[in-house]
Design an enzyme around this catalytic site. Structure first.
Site, PDB file in Angstrom:
ATOM      1  CD  GLU A   1      -2.763   9.591   2.069  1.00  0.00           C
ATOM      2  OE1 GLU A   1      -3.749   9.362   2.758  1.00  0.00           O
ATOM      3  OE2 GLU A   1      -1.792   8.826   1.980  1.00  0.00           O
ATOM      4  CG  ASP A   2      -2.430  13.584   4.879  1.00  0.00           C
ATOM      5  OD1 ASP A   2      -3.298  13.108   4.130  1.00  0.00           O
ATOM      6  OD2 ASP A   2      -1.994  12.988   5.878  1.00  0.00           O
TER       7      ASP A   2
ATOM      8  CG  ASP B   1      -0.276 -25.127  23.374  1.00  0.00           C
ATOM      9  OD1 ASP B   1      -1.439 -24.749  23.616  1.00  0.00           O
ATOM     10  OD2 ASP B   1       0.161 -25.297  22.239  1.00  0.00           O
TER      11      ASP B   1
END
Length: 764
Positions: free
Chosen positions: A108-109, A291
């Protein structure tokens, strides 16, 4: 990242807990560089030397690819892939997954190609990296469309190989831990995306530790002031209730000791986000959320869970309606435990979760437990294999949804529906358990069994009693679906189905039917238009090479993929049949065909006589389906003079000749109008609107219904004025009648009814 509770720290594995920062003593090794391979090697002890060597090669490759790149914090970019690979290794995933984690941003990069990864690291690793890569290189009209398509790619890769989503969740977790350096707008966007998509996926796959942390960190970035205020309130409550917690722990351990049960007792505390969500759901303040604290009891065997439950119920009184047995009926993500809420000595509610060690592994790590504990896995109840199987069922359902959904945004919508964490558990008549989202209907149940069952559903029974198909199912219901061969999905089902599978199957069926009906109408319209040119429509048979070539030329001219696509566009009104017919006639003339003089003369004579284009003779009998619609403004019935309007993308819409809406459309688009006619024997009844003025009195509506029934008509819908005190009231009915003559009989019968003052047909 905010205040962390002792219990939250206790539940995190060592790999996810913050490491203690101790100064290096004299003579010791210097602090490990987070950008070096040494930062990862400690996590790889479970792998062989050859696999570690492969991972080292992948590290060198990723380090070179990301050289010169830095994160928003200023650190070298390679620190992020190393951290992600470390999280993946803590789940004991194989070497391929660790290598993919190191290189998950390389394509991708850094411009690295899939072929290059295949050559260096093998096809399986390259497929994992490709599944993690967003579609940034493609052009999309909007950011949302790009994001939806990237999600679809990742989810489908995940359906083929679950390691894809485990790596992606590790990637998102590390990004959330280190997001403080990003711009505020980007932080908000990523945090919202994490809360909407990634946290629910983690929960759906049983990765509860990651689910809780992703929720908590997303909440802190989205609402920092609320998070800080609740964290402080939780810290104060922890201090106030420390004595209560220690007292309960002591009494519980003493009780188990007396019963000679071997257990591990650990404290647990709700996260800040879960407290915030409960406050919003119950419209309560922090003090009303009781609770907050609880205990987890881990026992050796499944039978010990029930013995431990009995011991606890002897010690403290249980709160009615707060017991859940997720061992007998596991959650959809494989989670198994006994849940019970007890009243402590000081009157506060305390929740206990009781489970075996294997159940605890699945509860915390979900499908990742398959790798973490596969040496110990014997396939018993609550085993990692169960979580793997249940996770795989959901992942396979993604592929089913994909088969019917080509639009990325629609696919993501279906997946979001299926990420609903709450579930109901219902039974088939043969006692098989199905998990469905809360609010699911009998139609969801039918599609969960099989798409053919859903498509042909006509009725349903719940616990032996007939119910409407939209009835919401409850846990424990025994559901039986009744089918009929000729039945088909109803578009109204989309208003109440909850599962992505049911929604995608219904939409796919309706789209397919619409395409088939529109194609048939388009073929009819084009054939009639071509007769106006004196020619006969050529066949589309595979063995007719001349016809194939002709249709291919016509499709290229029109911009369609083929003959069927072009006919669908004509049927939907996206293309005008007369224009297409002229071009087709021209192409046929070029092939040497000549117009038939008789056909040409007859069509021109009829067109002149009817003062409409040569498109005519579309016969309406009520069986046309979605491709032909009767206009809701005038609701034509057999016997009315009618005209057809070929709407843009709507198919053929039939109006009465006197309809005012139709007249306005005729002025605007005269070329889209064509002559249509009723069949001699329509195959169904047609709806029309009737307006009544009634004398308001007891039993007036019953008398109207009786009159309509005696005239052999049916009431489809009733609408009336909200004026109970007036002497006369106006009533608007939608009646199903055979034709105009039948309607006239109904109106005469109504006028004879005592409470009816006036009765008339309601026109546009």
């Amino acid at each position: 990242m905010g205040i962390r509770s002792f219990a939250a720290e206790l539940l995190l594995p060592a790999s996810l807990q913050p490491r203690a920062k101790t100064p290096a003593a004299a003579g010791q090794e210097p602090k490990v560089d987070p950008a070096s391979f040494a930062a990862l090697s400690d996590h790889l002890h479970y792998l062989g030397k050859a696999e570690v060597k492969q991972i080292r090669e992948a590290y060198k490759f990723a380090d070179e690819a990301h050289l010169g790149q830095f994160r928003a914090s200023g650190e070298p970019y390679i620190t992020h892939p190393i951290a992600v690979a470390g999280l993946v290794a803590d789940w004991r995933l194989d070497a391929q997954a660790v290598m993919a984690a190191l290189m998950h941003d390389a394509m991708e990069d850094c411009g690295v190609t899939k072929i290059e990864l295949i050559q260096r690291f093998g096809a399986p690793t390259a497929e994992l990296v490709d599944g993690l890569t967003k579609l940034d290189k493609l052009q999309f009209s909007t950011r949302e469309e790009s994001q939806a398509e990237s999600f679809r790619k990742m989810l489908l890769a995940m359906a083929r190989d679950v390691r894809v989503i485990l790596i992606k969740l590790a990637d998102r977790l590390h990004n959330m831990r280190t997001m403080a350096a990003m711009a505020p707008a980007k932080r908000m966007r990523i945090a919202q995306e994490t809360l909407d998509i990634y946290a629910p996926i983690a929960h759906r796959l049983g990765l509860n530790m990651i689910y809780r942390e992703l929720q908590e960190r997303s909440f802190e970035f989205l609402h920092p002031w609320r998070h800080a205020a609740l964290a402080k309130a939780l810290q104060r409550a922890r201090g106030h209730r420390r004595d209560i917690v220690e007292r309960v722990r002591g009494e519980v351990e003493k009780s188990f000791g007396a019963a000679k049960l071997k257990v591990q007792v650990s404290g647990r505390e709700k996260t800040v986000y879960s407290i915030y969500r409960k406050m919003r759901e119950k419209h309560a303040g922090f003090a009303q959320v009781s609770d907050i604290f609880g205990f987890r009891i881990v026992v050796p065997q499944t039978m010990d869970c029930y013995l431990a439950l009995g011991t606890l119920h002897q010690l403290y009184k249980p709160v009615p309606g707060r017991f859940k047995d997720y061992i007998a009926i596991p959650k959809a993500n494989g989670y198994q435990s006994l849940h019970t809420t007890l009243v402590s000595p000081l009157g506060t509610a305390v929740e206990f979760q009781i489970r075996t060690e294997q159940m605890h592994a699945v509860a915390e790590s979900g499908i990742a437990a398959h790798w973490l504990y596969k040496q110990k896995d014997k396939g018993g109840a609550g085993s990692p294999a169960d979580a793997q199987r249940l996770g795989a069922m959901w992942l396979k359902s993604l592929l089913d949804i994909q088969d019917e959904t080509r639009d990325a945004s629609e696919f993501l919508e279906h997946v979001k529906i299926d990420l609903v964490p709450d579930a109901v558990y219902v039974f088939t008549p043969k006692s098989k358990i199905l998990a469905l989202p809360r609010g699911a209907s009998a139609v969801d149940f039918a599609y969960a069994i099989h798409s053919d069952v859903g498509d042909h559903t006509v009725a349903a029974k719940v616990n032996g009693e007939p119910v409407a198909l939209r009835t919401e199912l409850k846990s424990g219901d025994v559901v039986e679906v009744i089918t009929a061969p000729g039945a088909r999905p109803n578009p109204s089902w989309l208003n109440f189905v909850r599962t992505g599978r049911a929604r995608s199957k219904i939409r796919h069926f309706l789209k397919t039917m619409e395409q088939e009906e529109s194609r048939a109408l388009g073929e009819k319209l084009l054939a009639q238009a071509l007769r106006g040119e004196g020619m006969v429509l050529p066949s589309g048979e595979l063995d007719d090479m001349t016809a194939q070539a002709l249709w291919a030329q016509l499709a290229r001219w029109s911009g369609n993929r083929g003959r069927a696509d072009l006919l669908v566009d004509i049927g939907l009104g996206k293309k005008i049949a007369t224009i297409v017919a002229k071009r087709l006639a021209q192409l046929m003339t070029e092939q040497g065909r000549r117009p038939d003089a008789v056909t040409l003369t007859m069509n021109r004579f009829r067109a002149a006589e009817e003062a409409v284009p040569a498109l005519h003779g579309v016969v309406i009998d009520g069986s046309e389906g979605a491709s032909v619609q009767l206009a809701a403004c005038c609701r034509p019935i057999p016997g009315d003079e009618i005209r057809g309007y070929l709407g843009r993308g709507e198919g053929l819409v039939v109006h009465t000749a006197e309809c005012s809406v139709g007249k306005r459309l005729a002025e605007r688009d005269p070329e889209r109008w064509m002559a249509v006619e009723w069949a001699e024997q329509p195959v169904k009844n047609f709806e029309t609107s009737v307006k009544l003025l009634l004398r308001n009195g007891k039993g007036a509506l019953a008398q109207v219904a009786q009159a309509i029934s005696s005239a052999e008509a049916d009431i489809s819908h009733i609408d009336m004025d909200n004026e109970p005190q007036s002497e006369a009231v106006e009533l608007r009915l939608l009646l199903a009648v055979r034709d105009r003559q039948h309607l006239a009989d109904v109106l005469r019968t109504l006028k004879r009814a005592p409470p009816v003052l006036r009765a008339s047909r309601l026109k546009s």
